[in-house]
Each structure stands twice: as C-alpha cells, then as structure tokens.
Design a protein around this motif. Structure first.
Motif, PDB file in Angstrom:
ATOM      1  N   THR A  69      -7.650  -3.829  14.511  1.00 44.38           N
ATOM      2  CA  THR A  69      -6.902  -4.532  13.461  1.00 44.38           C
ATOM      3  C   THR A  69      -6.995  -3.769  12.137  1.00 44.38           C
ATOM      4  OG1 THR A  69      -7.354  -6.647  14.526  1.00 44.38           O
ATOM      5  CG2 THR A  69      -6.659  -6.701  12.209  1.00 44.38           C
ATOM      6  N   ALA A  70      -8.182  -3.271  11.826  1.00 50.45           N
ATOM      7  CA  ALA A  70      -8.374  -2.542  10.569  1.00 50.45           C
ATOM      8  C   ALA A  70      -7.543  -1.255  10.545  1.00 50.45           C
ATOM      9  CB  ALA A  70      -9.850  -2.220  10.364  1.00 50.45           C
ATOM     10  N   ILE A  71      -7.558  -0.542  11.693  1.00 52.14           N
ATOM     11  CA  ILE A  71      -6.798   0.713  11.727  1.00 52.14           C
ATOM     12  C   ILE A  71      -5.304   0.458  11.628  1.00 52.14           C
ATOM     13  CG2 ILE A  71      -6.191   2.678  13.183  1.00 52.14           C
ATOM     14  CD1 ILE A  71      -9.055   2.693  14.193  1.00 52.14           C
ATOM     15  N   VAL A  72      -4.805  -0.526  12.390  1.00 52.68           N
ATOM     16  CA  VAL A  72      -3.374  -0.828  12.357  1.00 52.68           C
ATOM     17  C   VAL A  72      -2.956  -1.335  10.984  1.00 52.68           C
ATOM     18  CG1 VAL A  72      -1.589  -2.346  13.296  1.00 52.68           C
ATOM     19  CG2 VAL A  72      -3.227  -1.260  14.836  1.00 52.68           C
ATOM     20  N   THR A  73      -3.764  -2.234  10.411  1.00 50.11           N
ATOM     21  CA  THR A  73      -3.435  -2.772   9.082  1.00 50.11           C
ATOM     22  C   THR A  73      -3.426  -1.669   8.027  1.00 50.11           C
ATOM     23  OG1 THR A  73      -4.461  -4.874   9.698  1.00 50.11           O
ATOM     24  CG2 THR A  73      -4.086  -4.471   7.345  1.00 50.11           C
ATOM     25  N   GLY A  74      -4.461  -0.818   8.088  1.00 52.49           N
ATOM     26  CA  GLY A  74      -4.511   0.283   7.120  1.00 52.49           C
ATOM     27  C   GLY A  74      -3.364   1.263   7.288  1.00 52.49           C
ATOM     28  N   THR A  75      -3.011   1.554   8.542  1.00 54.79           N
ATOM     29  CA  THR A  75      -1.904   2.483   8.795  1.00 54.79           C
ATOM     30  C   THR A  75      -0.591   1.922   8.280  1.00 54.79           C
ATOM     31  OG1 THR A  75      -3.036   3.357  10.750  1.00 54.79           O
ATOM     32  CG2 THR A  75      -0.666   3.734  10.588  1.00 54.79           C
ATOM     33  N   LEU A  76      -0.342   0.619   8.557  1.00 54.16           N
ATOM     34  CA  LEU A  76       0.902   0.006   8.082  1.00 54.16           C
ATOM     35  C   LEU A  76       0.960  -0.025   6.557  1.00 54.16           C
ATOM     36  CD1 LEU A  76       1.287  -2.969  10.604  1.00 54.16           C
ATOM     37  CD2 LEU A  76       2.575  -0.831  10.549  1.00 54.16           C
ATOM     38  N   ALA A  77      -0.159  -0.369   5.938  1.00 55.57           N
ATOM     39  CA  ALA A  77      -0.181  -0.404   4.470  1.00 55.57           C
ATOM     40  C   ALA A  77       0.039   0.990   3.891  1.00 55.57           C
ATOM     41  CB  ALA A  77      -1.504  -0.988   3.984  1.00 55.57           C
ATOM     42  N   ALA A  78      -0.610   1.995   4.510  1.00 60.19           N
ATOM     43  CA  ALA A  78      -0.426   3.359   4.029  1.00 60.19           C
ATOM     44  C   ALA A  78       1.005   3.821   4.216  1.00 60.19           C
ATOM     45  CB  ALA A  78      -1.387   4.295   4.768  1.00 60.19           C
ATOM     46  N   ARG A  79       1.629   3.413   5.342  1.00 57.24           N
ATOM     47  CA  ARG A  79       3.025   3.801   5.577  1.00 57.24           C
ATOM     48  C   ARG A  79       3.941   3.177   4.539  1.00 57.24           C
ATOM     49  NH1 ARG A  79       5.085   2.736  11.503  1.00 57.24           N
ATOM     50  NH2 ARG A  79       3.417   4.273  11.842  1.00 57.24           N
ATOM     51  N   GLU A  80       3.706   1.917   4.216  1.00 55.69           N
ATOM     52  CA  GLU A  80       4.531   1.270   3.177  1.00 55.69           C
ATOM     53  C   GLU A  80       4.310   1.940   1.819  1.00 55.69           C
ATOM     54  OE1 GLU A  80       6.905  -0.958   3.581  1.00 55.69           O
ATOM     55  OE2 GLU A  80       6.504  -0.695   5.726  1.00 55.69           O
ATOM     56  N   ARG A  81       3.067   2.346   1.572  1.00 59.34           N
ATOM     57  CA  ARG A  81       2.795   3.062   0.323  1.00 59.34           C
ATOM     58  C   ARG A  81       3.564   4.379   0.286  1.00 59.34           C
ATOM     59  NH1 ARG A  81      -0.681   7.279  -0.614  1.00 59.34           N
ATOM     60  NH2 ARG A  81      -1.421   7.537  -2.779  1.00 59.34           N
ATOM     61  N   ALA A  82       3.537   5.098   1.414  1.00 53.06           N
ATOM     62  CA  ALA A  82       4.253   6.372   1.458  1.00 53.06           C
ATOM     63  C   ALA A  82       5.754   6.160   1.268  1.00 53.06           C
ATOM     64  CB  ALA A  82       3.974   7.072   2.788  1.00 53.06           C
ATOM     65  N   ARG A  83       6.291   5.102   1.887  1.00 58.57           N
ATOM     66  CA  ARG A  83       7.722   4.820   1.716  1.00 58.57           C
ATOM     67  C   ARG A  83       8.044   4.473   0.268  1.00 58.57           C
ATOM     68  NH1 ARG A  83       9.117   1.086   7.062  1.00 58.57           N
ATOM     69  NH2 ARG A  83       9.048   2.800   8.592  1.00 58.57           N
ATOM     70  N   ALA A  84       7.172   3.705  -0.356  1.00 56.42           N
ATOM     71  CA  ALA A  84       7.404   3.361  -1.763  1.00 56.42           C
ATOM     72  C   ALA A  84       7.363   4.607  -2.648  1.00 56.42           C
ATOM     73  CB  ALA A  84       6.365   2.344  -2.227  1.00 56.42           C
ATOM     74  N   GLN A  85       6.393   5.486  -2.379  1.00 52.49           N
ATOM     75  CA  GLN A  85       6.319   6.725  -3.162  1.00 52.49           C
ATOM     76  C   GLN A  85       7.539   7.617  -2.919  1.00 52.49           C
ATOM     77  OE1 GLN A  85       2.529   8.402  -2.009  1.00 52.49           O
ATOM     78  NE2 GLN A  85       1.440   7.384  -3.689  1.00 52.49           N
ATOM     79  N   GLU A  86       7.971   7.660  -1.647  1.00 52.08           N
ATOM     80  CA  GLU A  86       9.149   8.473  -1.337  1.00 52.08           C
ATOM     81  C   GLU A  86      10.389   7.902  -2.018  1.00 52.08           C
ATOM     82  OE1 GLU A  86      11.600  10.191   2.537  1.00 52.08           O
ATOM     83  OE2 GLU A  86       9.920   8.799   2.812  1.00 52.08           O
ATOM     84  N   ALA A  87      10.524   6.561  -2.003  1.00 45.47           N
ATOM     85  CA  ALA A  87      11.668   5.939  -2.673  1.00 45.47           C
ATOM     86  C   ALA A  87      11.635   6.214  -4.175  1.00 45.47           C
ATOM     87  CB  ALA A  87      11.665   4.440  -2.411  1.00 45.47           C
ATOM     88  N   LYS A  88      10.428   6.156  -4.752  1.00 39.09           N
ATOM     89  CA  LYS A  88      10.307   6.438  -6.177  1.00 39.09           C
ATOM     90  C   LYS A  88      10.651   7.890  -6.479  1.00 39.09           C
ATOM     91  CE  LYS A  88       7.053   5.923 -10.014  1.00 39.09           C
ATOM     92  NZ  LYS A  88       5.683   5.518 -10.406  1.00 39.09           N
ATOM     93  N   GLN A  89      10.198   8.805  -5.574  1.00 41.33           N
ATOM     94  CA  GLN A  89      10.507  10.213  -5.759  1.00 41.33           C
ATOM     95  C   GLN A  89      12.003  10.464  -5.614  1.00 41.33           C
ATOM     96  OE1 GLN A  89       8.529  12.571  -6.771  1.00 41.33           O
ATOM     97  NE2 GLN A  89      10.136  14.134  -6.666  1.00 41.33           N
ATOM     98  N   ARG A  90      12.622   9.818  -4.617  1.00 43.70           N
ATOM     99  CA  ARG A  90      14.064   9.964  -4.431  1.00 43.70           C
ATOM    100  C   ARG A  90      14.833   9.447  -5.642  1.00 43.70           C
ATOM    101  NH1 ARG A  90      15.017  13.531  -0.289  1.00 43.70           N
ATOM    102  NH2 ARG A  90      13.857  12.931   1.568  1.00 43.70           N
ATOM    103  N   GLU A  91      14.344   8.333  -6.204  1.00 40.38           N
ATOM    104  CA  GLU A  91      14.993   7.786  -7.397  1.00 40.38           C
ATOM    105  C   GLU A  91      14.885   8.773  -8.560  1.00 40.38           C
ATOM    106  OE1 GLU A  91      14.712   3.892 -10.373  1.00 40.38           O
ATOM    107  OE2 GLU A  91      13.201   4.242  -8.818  1.00 40.38           O
ATOM    108  N   ARG A  92      13.697   9.381  -8.688  1.00 43.09           N
ATOM    109  CA  ARG A  92      13.513  10.376  -9.752  1.00 43.09           C
ATOM    110  C   ARG A  92      14.446  11.568  -9.537  1.00 43.09           C
ATOM    111  NH1 ARG A  92      10.192  14.914  -9.457  1.00 43.09           N
ATOM    112  NH2 ARG A  92       9.708  15.893 -11.485  1.00 43.09           N
TER     113      ARG A  92
END
Length: 502
Positions: free
Chosen positions: A92-115
């Motif tokens: 559960t910890a690994i899956v939860t952390g992976t999903l959270a990290a993936r959402e973080r990466a997507r948010a950073q990518e979206a922010k970078q794309r916006e920039r």
C-alpha cells in the motif's frame, strides 16, 4: 548534494513518524497509528518524487516491524497474520507513494508546459513585429531573460540581416558571444528526447563555450541561435532545450517570411517601375513631341531665305521657341523630381522660414501666370515660423496656383489663404473653375492622371499634383481636395508646427 536531499528527507520523515507512533502506540490500536507512515510516504512522494517515496516506504516497513510488531527490535514476525499485514502495508505504501509521485510529476510537467507555452506565445507576439531586426533583438532579449542566460544571439544570412541580434547581460557576455568556442546541439526530430551533439573547432575565450542551435526553413539552414549560459550554471535541461528548439523553428518561419516579403517587395518595386516606365513613355512621347515640333517649325521658319519676315513675326517665332522650351524644361524637371522622390533619394533641406514671406514670394513670382486673374491673399497674423524646404514648398504652392489659373475662367478670382489649424499651418488655394468630381478627388494625385475639364482638353503630363503630394508628405504634412466646396476648387495642404514654437 542536491541528489542526496530527497533521501535524507525520506529518512527524517520516517524517523519523526516513528517517534509519534511511539508516543501513541500504548493508547491507540497499532493498526490505526501505523497509517501515519502512509501520510509520511505521501508527503515525501509529493515533495521529492517516486524514488524518495519508495525509500520512505521501505524504511517505514522496516521501522514498523522493528519497533512495533512483536517480537520488537527484531525483523522476525511471530504471527503469520502480522506478516500478511506488514506485506499489505508495504504494498500500500509503495503504490500510494508511486501514485502521489506520478501526480506530482504530471503537475510539474503541466506547469512546465504552461511556462513553455507562455514563453513561446510571447516570443511569437514579438516576432510579429514588421521590422525583422527589431523583432529578432526583442526575441533574443526575451529568451535570454526567461532562461536566465548570460547571452543569446540570433544570426541570419547576410542578405536577410547583415548584423546578428545580440542580447547580453553585460559587455563581457557580448564579447564572449562573438569570440567564444561553439558547440552545436540539436534535437533529433524523429526521436523524442534524443539529441545529436556536434562539436566543432574550439577557440577558448575566457573558458566559455557558446552552444549553437541551427535555424532552418524548408529544409535549408538560414541562420543560427547562439546560447551562452551563466558562468557556473548547470547545463540546460531537456525542457529548456525543447523550448529553444521550438523557438528556433518559429524563428525559421519568421525569417523565411521576411525573406519572402522582401522578395515580394522587390518584385512589386520592379513591377511598378516597369509600369511607371511604360506610362512615362506614353506621356512623354506626346508631351515632348508637341513642343519639339513647334520649336522645329518656328526655327525652320526663321531660317527660310525666300520669305521676308517682319520684326513682329520674328519676335513671335522667338517667343514660341522660348515658351515651348520652357514647357520642355518644366516637363523634364517634373520627371526628374518624380524619379528622385520615387527612388528615395529626396531629402528635404529644412530651415526655419516665415510663411507669410513665402506666400508673397510665390504670388509675386507668378504674376505673369495670373495676369488674367485677381489674386487675393489672406495670411493670418502672428503665424509661427515653420521648418521646411523653402524651394520644395514654394514649388507645391506654385503648382496649385498655376492649376487654378489654368482651369478657371479669365477674370475669376484666385484666393490664397493661410492660417492655423490644430497644431498645423493650413494652406488653401481656391478658384472659380469647373471643380473636380468627387470620384476623382484622390485620383488626381496619381502620376500621369490628367482630367478633362468641360470645354478643355487634358493638358500636361499629370505630374504636378503627384509631385506636390509627395513633397508635402516628405514634410510630414497632408494634401487633399476640399469636398465641401460647392463652386470651384479648393486645394488644401497642411504642414506641422513644432510644439516648442506654438
């Protein structure tokens, strides 16, 4: 050092969580307080990404087993049910952390794309500037500031832009752009993220290296972009390189469009020159032939030996020769003036002059032309001096007065009025002639356009008003036909008055 920070943060987060669980373990069910580890894993995943989240999950699993699962302080699990719970917790910890990290990466990518989109939109807006040199200079400064570079230069083929557009943080960076070594870095268009690096001969300039990105259009290289990073700064990341590659592609389109626009302008100039030459030949072939024929006839008559001419006859022949020669001189002068204006070599030689004196000078000089017309002068008092080319504005006013005398009936009045008009000096020449149709009010300023007046045939080459319009516009003024006049014609032109002399 920066690479170690996420893992140190993961260790610290698990350690703090373990201390909190140790304080609450005796008062709350162990299964409930263990969920605090999941909170720590989520925090680490959101803050530092997937690798740190996985490390935090493993550390949380080991800490929970070591400190809280019987037998404590051992990695041995006595109860099989506890072993299953621990395995489920780890998963559960690994899956939860992976999903959270993936959402973080997507948010950073979206922010970078916006920039990137914002920077490219602003660059595209700057590229819309009609002046290519100013556009490239603005884009270079925009990209340099956005990427925090020491310098950025955009260079094109010499036939498009003779000098590169350079944006530099300081003079040292500007010199480095001109004399540093170069390293060509391009993106492979067929494989996303793949780069090809071509390193050419190096000429060291203070240990700085300039990266060069080619600018291409229609499969051909038409320029290059030189990039100088800040001293001691890290290499440009993939997103920045992608941004520069897209900007280079946009610059290629902009430069190619400017080149096509220049070619189209050159073609249009040649076409107009050809049309002007054709019209000139048609007009001049008639306007020069007529006075030349009259001069030849008069000169031939004077040379006849078998005819006895009286003194009066000889004076008339001489006067005819003189008048036709003056007409030829006027036609040739107008043609030369138009040619000088059209090819851009005309530059007004402006000095300060009194408007009233100029009007009186023109009226006095044209008395032989206006002998059959009373001329009324109405010059407003206290007019400010104007900075103008005296000869050229005198020619404009003389042309308008001559036209008024030519096309108005004998005995009719010609009025010349000068006054202020909202930051300008307004000149008006009015006559009592047949007037100009509204449909022809703009056309009369086109070269070689001649209007037929009632009871009169078209005379002249049709250059007087065309030249007058260009001379007035060279003085930042305007000339037009006043369409509000019901009887006769009123020609108006204005010249600006400098604000410091109003």
């Amino acid at each position: 050092m920066r690479r170690v920070v996420p893992y140190v943060a993961a260790i610290a987060a698990v350690a703090v969580t373990t201390m909190l669980i140790g304080l609450e373990a005796s008062r709350a069910p162990l299964a409930n307080v263990s969920m605090l580890y999941l909170v720590a894993v989520l925090i680490v995943a959101v803050a530092f990404g997937r690798p740190a989240a996985i490390v935090a999950s493993l550390l949380a699993f080991l800490s929970f087993d070591w400190f809280f699962v019987p037998p404590t302080h051992q990695l041995v699990v006595a109860n099989p049910e506890e072993l299953f719970s621990l395995a489920l917790f780890l998963l559960t910890a690994i899956v939860t952390g992976t999903l959270a990290a993936r959402e973080r990466a997507r948010a950073q990518e979206a922010k970078q794309r916006e920039r990137e989109a914002t920077l490219l939109y602003e660059a595209a807006f700057l590229m819309a500037e009609p002046d290519l040199e100013r556009a490239l200079a603005a884009v270079a400064e925009h990209l340099r500031g956005a990427l925090d570079l020491d310098g950025l230069a955009i260079e094109t083929d010499a036939e498009i832009l003779p000098r590169p557009a350079i944006a530099a943080r300081d003079e040292a960076a500007r010199l480095a752009l001109r004399g540093a070594s170069s390293e060509l870095r391009v993106l492979d268009p067929h494989r996303r993220g793949r780069r090809i690096r071509l390193i050419g001969p190096r000429q060291h300039s203070g240990g700085r290296v300039v990266r060069v990105l080619p600018i291409s259009a229609a499969g051909a290289r038409i320029g290059r972009m030189q990039i100088l990073r800040r001293a001691g700064a890290a290499e440009l990341g993939p997103s920045d390189e992608r941004l520069l590659a897209i900007a280079a592609a946009q610059l290629g389109v902009t430069i190619e469009r400017a080149r096509f626009r220049k070619k189209a302008l050159d073609t249009e100039v040649l076409r107009r020159a050809d049309e002007l030459k054709t019209e000139l030949l048609h007009a001049v072939s008639h306007e020069l032939r007529t006075p030349l024929a009259s001069i030849l006839a008069s000169a031939g008559s004077l040379r006849q030996r078998d005819v006895v001419w009286t003194d009066r006859d000889r004076d008339e022949f001489a006067m005819s020769i003189q008048e036709e020669a003056l007409r030829l001189d006027r036609v040739v002068g107008n043609l030369l003036d138009l040619s000088r204006i059209e090819n851009g070599s005309f530059v007004p030689h402006k000095t300060w002059h009194d408007v009233g004196a100029l009007v009186e000078d023109v009226a006095g000089r044209l008395r032989p032309v206006t002998t059959e017309h009373p001329v009324r002068l109405d010059v407003q008092e206290d007019l400010p001096p104007i900075e103008l080319d005296y000869v050229e504005i005198q020619q404009v006013l003389s042309n308008l007065v001559e036209n008024a005398a030519k096309f108005s009936p004998p005995g009719s009045e010609i009025a010349i009025r000068v006054g202020r008009d909202d930051g300008h000096v307004r000149f008006e020449v009015s006559d009592r002639g047949p007037g100009i149709p509204a449909a022809d009010a703009d056309r009369i300023f086109v070269p070689f356009v001649r209007l037929s007046r009632p009871g009169q045939s078209a005379r002249g080459v049709g250059l007087g008003l065309a030249i007058a319009k260009r001379l007035v516009e060279a003085h930042d003024g305007a000339i037009w036909v006043d369409r509000e006049v019901r009887e006769g014609t009123r020609m108006v032109f204005t010249l600006p008055v400098r604000s410091d002399v109003r």
